[in-house]
Design an enzyme around this catalytic site. Structure first.
Site, mmCIF file in Angstrom:
data_model
loop_
_atom_site.group_PDB
_atom_site.id
_atom_site.type_symbol
_atom_site.label_atom_id
_atom_site.label_comp_id
_atom_site.label_asym_id
_atom_site.label_seq_id
_atom_site.Cartn_x
_atom_site.Cartn_y
_atom_site.Cartn_z
ATOM 1 N N SER A 143 0.854 -1.199 0.000
ATOM 2 C CA SER A 143 0.000 0.000 0.000
ATOM 3 C C SER A 143 0.879 1.234 0.000
ATOM 4 C CB SER A 143 -0.886 0.017 1.246
ATOM 5 O OG SER A 143 -1.510 1.283 1.376
ATOM 6 N N TYR A 157 -2.076 -1.784 9.992
ATOM 7 C CA TYR A 157 -2.194 -1.938 8.536
ATOM 8 C C TYR A 157 -0.902 -1.479 7.852
ATOM 9 C CZ TYR A 157 -4.130 -1.646 3.804
ATOM 10 O OH TYR A 157 -4.354 -1.817 2.459
ATOM 11 N N LYS A 161 1.878 -3.818 5.800
ATOM 12 C CA LYS A 161 2.158 -3.588 4.383
ATOM 13 C C LYS A 161 3.640 -3.246 4.169
ATOM 14 C CE LYS A 161 -1.970 -4.316 2.711
ATOM 15 N NZ LYS A 161 -2.220 -5.454 1.810
HETATM 16 N N1 LIG Z 1 -8.871 -0.731 -1.785
HETATM 17 C C1 LIG Z 1 -7.826 0.033 -1.528
HETATM 18 O O1 LIG Z 1 -7.910 1.255 -1.478
HETATM 19 C C2 LIG Z 1 -6.470 -0.574 -1.278
HETATM 20 C C3 LIG Z 1 -5.355 0.289 -1.230
HETATM 21 C C4 LIG Z 1 -4.103 -0.270 -1.007
HETATM 22 C C5 LIG Z 1 -3.954 -1.631 -0.845
HETATM 23 N N2 LIG Z 1 -5.082 -2.427 -0.894
HETATM 24 C C6 LIG Z 1 -4.888 -3.869 -0.718
HETATM 25 O O2 LIG Z 1 -5.388 -4.552 -1.841
HETATM 26 C C7 LIG Z 1 -5.779 -5.865 -1.475
HETATM 27 C C8 LIG Z 1 -7.169 -6.164 -1.996
HETATM 28 O O3 LIG Z 1 -8.064 -5.272 -1.370
HETATM 29 P P1 LIG Z 1 -9.510 -4.893 -1.941
HETATM 30 O O4 LIG Z 1 -9.563 -3.415 -1.926
HETATM 31 O O5 LIG Z 1 -9.804 -5.626 -3.193
HETATM 32 O O6 LIG Z 1 -10.405 -5.395 -0.715
HETATM 33 P P2 LIG Z 1 -11.672 -6.356 -0.630
HETATM 34 O O7 LIG Z 1 -12.110 -6.286 0.791
HETATM 35 O O8 LIG Z 1 -12.648 -6.022 -1.702
HETATM 36 O O9 LIG Z 1 -11.042 -7.793 -0.942
HETATM 37 C C9 LIG Z 1 -10.208 -8.480 -0.041
HETATM 38 C C10 LIG Z 1 -10.538 -9.957 -0.110
HETATM 39 O O10 LIG Z 1 -9.680 -10.651 0.815
HETATM 40 C C11 LIG Z 1 -10.470 -11.652 1.460
HETATM 41 N N3 LIG Z 1 -9.894 -12.028 2.743
HETATM 42 C C12 LIG Z 1 -9.869 -11.320 3.888
HETATM 43 N N4 LIG Z 1 -9.306 -12.047 4.874
HETATM 44 C C13 LIG Z 1 -8.960 -13.245 4.339
HETATM 45 C C14 LIG Z 1 -8.361 -14.417 4.854
HETATM 46 N N5 LIG Z 1 -7.985 -14.501 6.143
HETATM 47 N N6 LIG Z 1 -8.165 -15.470 4.026
HETATM 48 C C15 LIG Z 1 -8.541 -15.397 2.725
HETATM 49 N N7 LIG Z 1 -9.128 -14.315 2.185
HETATM 50 C C16 LIG Z 1 -9.336 -13.254 2.983
HETATM 51 C C17 LIG Z 1 -11.834 -10.981 1.633
HETATM 52 O O11 LIG Z 1 -12.866 -11.930 1.910
HETATM 53 C C18 LIG Z 1 -11.992 -10.267 0.296
HETATM 54 O O12 LIG Z 1 -12.605 -11.085 -0.671
HETATM 55 C C19 LIG Z 1 -5.661 -5.910 0.056
HETATM 56 O O13 LIG Z 1 -4.451 -6.521 0.426
HETATM 57 C C20 LIG Z 1 -5.646 -4.445 0.450
HETATM 58 O O14 LIG Z 1 -4.996 -4.226 1.677
HETATM 59 C C21 LIG Z 1 -6.313 -1.931 -1.117
#
Ligand SMILES: NC(=O)c1ccc[n+]([C@@H]2O[C@H](COP(=O)([O-])OP(=O)(O)OC[C@H]3O[C@@H](n4cnc5c(N)ncnc54)[C@H](O)[C@@H]3O)[C@@H](O)[C@H]2O)c1
Length: 254
Positions: A143, A157, A161
């Site tokens: 992130s 968090y 990361k």
């Molecule tokens: N959305 C943002 O703004 C953003 C920014 C930076 C980084 N990220 C990172 O991107 C990645 C994807 O995030 P997203 O935005 O698509 O979120 P999201 O919540 O839509 O998807 C995350 C998925 O991970 C699954 N998950 C959670 N815990 C789990 C576990 N213990 N075992 C297996 N699966 C699990 C959830 O059920 C979900 O389907 C994450 O690592 C998040 O930290 C997101």
């Protein structure tokens, strides 16, 4: 097609960016091993890839649990014969993660387990197969928060990361000689369910929006097309590095 004959394991692929990446990679010719704790949505995601003519299986797993991950990797290997791409995407951002004073030990440990230990486990069980086949691409989703402090802290968090970047560098160095690449992506705020609890009001949205030089929040495609590059052979001399994709936020002093 950019991923013809490749097999990709994508964690957290029932929803959000993981699901979109699974669909994109399948369209580009990869066979997909989807995994998530959200079973029903994971099954539907795999079925929708199959309905579109792609190859996919869904294996339910908590990626923070060693037994689940071991089973996940073994099922993927026995189904498709290889794992060429490991996309460590699963992650959480609970509202209970705030400052070091206010965050509970349980919240800290849970975030570290799901965001950081999960990647350790997925690499631990996938790397022996990648070493055997002498190639592989590992993509870790970090992130942009690792580069900046914030007056609205999410300490666990950010630290989880940051740990992913350290692991990315170390794995790239150790396994480069075996033909395995390891890179990270550091997204800014992307419009997925993960951030729902942050968007409590128009004021909260705008507070963040004004920090973005490109004037909008990120879209899922802004991230997954870079992941596609890292997954493909187009990036065959790219390892141990990361791409920040944040609309310019982390370059913005004022
Ligand atoms: N959305 C943002 O703004 C953003 C920014 C930076 C980084 N990220 C990172 O991107 C990645 C994807 O995030 P997203 O935005 O698509 O979120 P999201 O919540 O839509 O998807 C995350 C998925 O991970 C699954 N998950 C959670 N815990 C789990 C576990 N213990 N075992 C297996 N699966 C699990 C959830 O059920 C979900 O389907 C994450 O690592 C998040 O930290 C997101």
């Amino acid at each position: 097609m950019r991923l013809q004959n490749k097999v990709a394991l994508i964690t957290g692929s029932a929803r959000g960016m993981g699901r979109a990446a699974a669909e994109l990679f399948a369209r580009e010719g990869a066979s997909i091993i989807l995994t998530d704790i959200a079973e029903q949505e994971g099954i539907e995601a795999a079925q929708s890839i199959q309905a579109a003519g792609g190859k996919a299986i869904f294996v339910p797993a908590n990626v923070a649990a060693a037994k689940d991950v071991q089973h996940l990797v073994e099922t993927g290997i026995s189904t498709f014969g290889a794992i060429d791409i490991l996309y460590n995407n699963a992650g959480i951002m609970p509202a209970a993660d705030t400052s070091v004073i206010d965050t509970s030990e349980e919240t800290w440990d849970h975030i570290m387990a799901v965001n950081l230990k999960s990647t350790f486990l997925c690499c631990k069980y996938t790397l022996p197969y990648m070493v055997k086949q002498q190639h592989g691409s590992i993509i870790n989703i970090s992130s942009m928060v690792v580069f900046l402090g914030s007056t609205v802290p999410q300490e666990a968090y950010g630290v989880s990361k940051g740990g992913l970047l350290a692991l990315t560098k170390s794995l790239a160095v150790q396994y480069g000689p075996a033909g395995i690449r390891c890179n990270a992506i550091c997204p800014g705020p992307i419009n997925t369910g993960l951030l729902d609890h942050l968007w409590t009001s128009e004021e909260e949205r705008n507070r963040r929006l004004t920090r973005i030089p490109l004037g909008r929040f990120g879209l899922i495609n802004d991230i997954i097309y870079f992941a596609l590059y890292l997954a493909s052979d187009e990036s065959s001399w790219t390892t141990g590095t990361w791409m920040t994709i944040d609309g310019g936020i982390s370059s913005n002093y004022f």
